[in-house]
Design a protein around this motif. Structure first.
Motif, PDB file in Angstrom:
ATOM      1  N   ALA A 268      73.191 -23.389 -71.294  1.00 29.43           N
ATOM      2  CA  ALA A 268      71.810 -22.960 -71.525  1.00 29.43           C
ATOM      3  C   ALA A 268      71.379 -21.888 -70.526  1.00 29.43           C
ATOM      4  O   ALA A 268      70.321 -21.282 -70.675  1.00 29.43           O
ATOM      5  N   GLU A 269      72.215 -21.644 -69.494  1.00 27.92           N
ATOM      6  CA  GLU A 269      71.915 -20.629 -68.469  1.00 27.92           C
ATOM      7  C   GLU A 269      72.975 -19.530 -68.462  1.00 27.92           C
ATOM      8  O   GLU A 269      73.078 -18.753 -67.512  1.00 27.92           O
ATOM      9  N   ARG A 270      73.756 -19.470 -69.532  1.00 27.00           N
ATOM     10  CA  ARG A 270      74.932 -18.595 -69.582  1.00 27.00           C
ATOM     11  C   ARG A 270      74.640 -17.142 -69.225  1.00 27.00           C
ATOM     12  O   ARG A 270      75.453 -16.468 -68.589  1.00 27.00           O
ATOM     13  N   PHE A 271      73.467 -16.638 -69.632  1.00 25.65           N
ATOM     14  CA  PHE A 271      73.134 -15.235 -69.351  1.00 25.65           C
ATOM     15  C   PHE A 271      72.254 -15.080 -68.111  1.00 25.65           C
ATOM     16  O   PHE A 271      71.739 -13.999 -67.842  1.00 25.65           O
ATOM     17  N   GLY A 272      72.022 -16.164 -67.364  1.00 22.74           N
ATOM     18  CA  GLY A 272      71.333 -16.012 -66.093  1.00 22.74           C
ATOM     19  C   GLY A 272      70.100 -16.874 -65.940  1.00 22.74           C
ATOM     20  O   GLY A 272      69.590 -17.470 -66.898  1.00 22.74           O
ATOM     21  N   VAL A 273      69.632 -16.962 -64.686  1.00 22.80           N
ATOM     22  CA  VAL A 273      68.384 -17.641 -64.354  1.00 22.80           C
ATOM     23  C   VAL A 273      67.513 -16.639 -63.621  1.00 22.80           C
ATOM     24  O   VAL A 273      67.988 -15.874 -62.777  1.00 22.80           O
ATOM     25  N   GLU A 274      66.210 -16.627 -63.937  1.00 31.53           N
ATOM     26  CA  GLU A 274      65.341 -15.530 -63.527  1.00 31.53           C
ATOM     27  C   GLU A 274      63.959 -16.025 -63.111  1.00 31.53           C
ATOM     28  O   GLU A 274      63.500 -17.063 -63.576  1.00 31.53           O
TER      29      GLU A 274
ATOM     30  N   THR B 166      59.898 -23.668 -61.323  1.00 29.10           N
ATOM     31  CA  THR B 166      60.133 -23.311 -62.723  1.00 29.10           C
ATOM     32  C   THR B 166      60.862 -21.976 -62.749  1.00 29.10           C
ATOM     33  O   THR B 166      60.611 -21.103 -61.920  1.00 29.10           O
ATOM     34  N   PHE B 167      61.791 -21.840 -63.680  1.00 21.97           N
ATOM     35  CA  PHE B 167      62.546 -20.584 -63.772  1.00 21.97           C
ATOM     36  C   PHE B 167      62.999 -20.359 -65.202  1.00 21.97           C
ATOM     37  O   PHE B 167      63.152 -21.294 -65.976  1.00 21.97           O
ATOM     38  N   THR B 168      63.170 -19.080 -65.522  1.00 25.56           N
ATOM     39  CA  THR B 168      63.600 -18.703 -66.870  1.00 25.56           C
ATOM     40  C   THR B 168      65.106 -18.879 -66.987  1.00 25.56           C
ATOM     41  O   THR B 168      65.854 -18.429 -66.116  1.00 25.56           O
ATOM     42  N   VAL B 169      65.540 -19.548 -68.072  1.00 32.92           N
ATOM     43  CA  VAL B 169      66.976 -19.636 -68.359  1.00 32.92           C
ATOM     44  C   VAL B 169      67.259 -18.780 -69.587  1.00 32.92           C
ATOM     45  O   VAL B 169      66.477 -18.765 -70.532  1.00 32.92           O
ATOM     46  N   VAL B 170      68.355 -18.055 -69.546  1.00 33.45           N
ATOM     47  CA  VAL B 170      68.695 -17.131 -70.631  1.00 33.45           C
ATOM     48  C   VAL B 170      70.094 -17.476 -71.142  1.00 33.45           C
ATOM     49  O   VAL B 170      71.011 -17.703 -70.348  1.00 33.45           O
ATOM     50  N   SER B 171      70.219 -17.554 -72.446  1.00 35.92           N
ATOM     51  CA  SER B 171      71.516 -17.886 -73.058  1.00 35.92           C
ATOM     52  C   SER B 171      71.542 -17.290 -74.456  1.00 35.92           C
ATOM     53  O   SER B 171      70.532 -16.766 -74.929  1.00 35.92           O
TER      54      SER B 171
ATOM     55  N   TRP C   4      65.591 -17.403 -74.480  1.00 31.54           N
ATOM     56  CA  TRP C   4      65.101 -17.627 -73.117  1.00 31.54           C
ATOM     57  C   TRP C   4      64.054 -18.728 -73.150  1.00 31.54           C
ATOM     58  O   TRP C   4      63.237 -18.805 -74.051  1.00 31.54           O
ATOM     59  N   ALA C   5      64.160 -19.602 -72.154  1.00 34.85           N
ATOM     60  CA  ALA C   5      63.280 -20.758 -72.085  1.00 34.85           C
ATOM     61  C   ALA C   5      62.964 -21.005 -70.619  1.00 34.85           C
ATOM     62  O   ALA C   5      63.431 -20.272 -69.748  1.00 34.85           O
ATOM     63  N   THR C   6      62.138 -22.043 -70.340  1.00 32.56           N
ATOM     64  CA  THR C   6      61.812 -22.338 -68.940  1.00 32.56           C
ATOM     65  C   THR C   6      62.349 -23.707 -68.552  1.00 32.56           C
ATOM     66  O   THR C   6      62.107 -24.702 -69.240  1.00 32.56           O
ATOM     67  N   ALA C   7      63.063 -23.738 -67.440  1.00 30.54           N
ATOM     68  CA  ALA C   7      63.620 -24.983 -66.910  1.00 30.54           C
ATOM     69  C   ALA C   7      62.912 -25.332 -65.606  1.00 30.54           C
ATOM     70  O   ALA C   7      62.199 -24.510 -65.023  1.00 30.54           O
TER      71      ALA C   7
END
Lengths: 359, 359
Positions: free
Chosen positions: A130-136, A150-155, A159-162
């Motif tokens: 779920a974070e394959r393309f990065g955390v932001e 809280t941080f954005t997860v990109v896959s 993109w969602a918030t974890a």
């Protein structure tokens, strides 16, 4: 608004890459918190793979049980017929997307809030598919004995918030995705409101209206509901495209102060002030009609993505001043100082007062 | 799969409009539940305003405190220069969108599950600005003494999923938006799983991958978290565009049975079978590789939106048979009957077994 004379405080070249095969292209959009006498920034560090003749190389993560993933590289021959370049953001190989840059979260520490030492190892590095393309874009808020991040997860799933949490900024616990795709810009309030945790968030409603700031509640910080739309972009040069929350809101004598970002014409990002009711933050007390801050300095107007200001880390000092750490041009970490009285005066002069969120 | 010979069971002309100025254009996508000896359908009733020469007229809602809103009409002169038609779905007036059809939820009652009497008044009609453009596609699940109804709310801020509940299908309580935009196709499981309520949902991840079925958990049905992607569209003619959950999953001896819909090439919707692990529904036991059911009957191939099958209401009988109520062509309510053994045999012959959701 007083930009710090030593801006940018942190540049990409101040940050060591996660692996020698990577190079750092951005150190920006920091979450910020003061722990005792120490200032901590949670930097977004964007990296790409060092170029090699004849190859297209993209960052990749090897996942393992527990803890952060391991940075690695995927390589495709430039003349491979299965490779298709996809604008500047990435490459498609056999129908699967890969992004050319990947972000993670790195800690930077300081005693004076100006001169930071960036840690060598990532604090939050992609750890699961779920974070394959990065955390932001980490936001950090102190609540009941823990720091909640809280941080954005990109896959490939969006993109969602974890959510993650820590007590000491050495070990960190991950709590999974709390806002499903597409959602980012989640700012948790630093105290319970009417018995519930509360947050601003930014779902993607493109196709219907424009991406707007929403409000939500939670009994436990992990599960969220009672969603309602709080503030929408206005049809101005500054807000035409979308708006989203900044750092966690700050309790002031006049209400919750939220400094949000607006994306306007020409993909230009500015910062706006918003004041929300203490007891019911769905009520807007005042909202700036013009930006509190616009890109003006050279390091804001030019860079990886010029004309972008973005804050997700503000430290409120006891003397009523604010240290607003912000990302400039999607490349640098900068600092601007102001005072609550100055922000209130801005809203007095340029604010819609008593406007209430519809819905 | 045995289509009922009296299909379509309910047609638009069987439903009285909410106000004499409206006409019913669809009565479809019913939620379904058996309460004692009575079969209840929660129909989606789509209405538009009766045409009047020289005018463009769209449905509108007057909101009031408590309860459903009041159906009304907005009229624009056809030659008004501020009016701009927006494909077939609506009109833009001075930059604001209005949709040409609006849906609400209506109850239909039956003693035999085939012959239904449609109630005169809406059960759920738009009641707040978050429902301004309609409420759609109700799913109903019985849990701990109440019937819980998830339904899509549509407004200028996007489409999201809200929750309502009832004990008697006469009065109904609204619980607000539980999945923020863009999200629909929410199917709550009919029992707690490992101490948590659980649901399938369908966030919109367009731009990154394709709309997929996700899994989430809740402590109270009102607040949701622990989101993870469960199943993605496969690159076939049937699933190329997107997939989404159907009715609440059914407990069987082999796992949770979920009949989901897939949108494929040519905007054609078919139904697929999915079997999920009892203890951890994030584990896929089997997934059909070909549709369980495709549009074949005339009332499925032609209508308001031809070649669309969509189910969100299934009744599982004690003898192992299933009554699958479904929307055909976004216009009619139909019934198809099958048996669990037949579905298991389909998955045995045409199923991916033991495939596990990645992530």
């Amino acid at each position: 608004m007083e930009r710090h004379p030593e801006n940018p405080l942190i540049r990409p070249e101040d940050v060591s890459p996660s692996t020698p095969e990577y190079e750092v292209v951005g150190a920006f959009n920091p979450g910020a918190v003061k722990v005792g006498d120490e200032y901590l920034l949670l930097l977004r560090v964007a990296e790409r793979v060092r170029k090699e003749e004849g190859w297209i190389r993209v960052p990749h993560v090897e996942f393992r049980e527990g803890g952060n993933g391991i940075p690695s590289v995927l390589s495709f021959r430039e003349d491979d017929p299965d490779v298709r370049l996809k604008d500047t953001r990435g490459v498609v190989y056999k129908g699967v997307d890969y992004l050319s840059t990947m972000s993670h979260i790195r800690l930077a520490r300081s005693r004076d809030g100006v001169h930071f030492t960036v840690e060598k190892d990532p604090f939050l590095f992609p750890a699961s598919p779920a974070e394959r393309f990065g955390v932001e874009d980490a936001r950090v808020v102190y609540l009941e004995g823990r720091y909640w991040i809280t941080f954005t997860v990109v896959s490939p799933d969006g993109w969602a918030t974890a959510l993650a949490s820590t007590t000491d900024f050495r070990s960190v616990e991950r709590h999974g995705i709390i806002f499903h795709p597409q959602n980012k810009d989640v700012c948790i309030f630093p105290e319970k409101i009417r018995g519930r945790y509360a947050a601003l968030h930014r779902p993607n409603n493109e196709g219907f209206g424009k991406p707007s700031i929403w409000y939500a509640e939670s009994p436990d910080l992990l599960h969220w509901g009672a969603h309602s739309c709080l503030a929408r972009p206005r049809p101005t040069v500054w807000e035409a495209m979308k708006i989203g929350g900044g750092a966690p809101s700050i309790r002031t004598t006049k209400g919750w102060l939220q400094i949000y970002h607006a994306k306007g014409e020409g993909q230009r990002y500015t910062l706006f002030a918003l004041l929300l009711d203490h007891e019911d933050p769905r009520k807007i007390i005042a909202r700036g009609t013009v930006p509190l801050m616009e890109p003006e300095a050279p390091y804001e107007k030019e860079g990886f993505f010029g004309n972008v200001l973005f804050t997700n880390g503000i430290i409120a000092h006891e003397d009523g001043t604010l240290s607003i750490y912000y990302g400039a041009a999607d490349q640098y970490t900068c600092l601007v100082r102001t005072g609550l009285e100055e922000v209130f005066a801005h809203l007095e002069a340029h604010g819609d007062r008593g406007s209430r969120a519809a819905g």
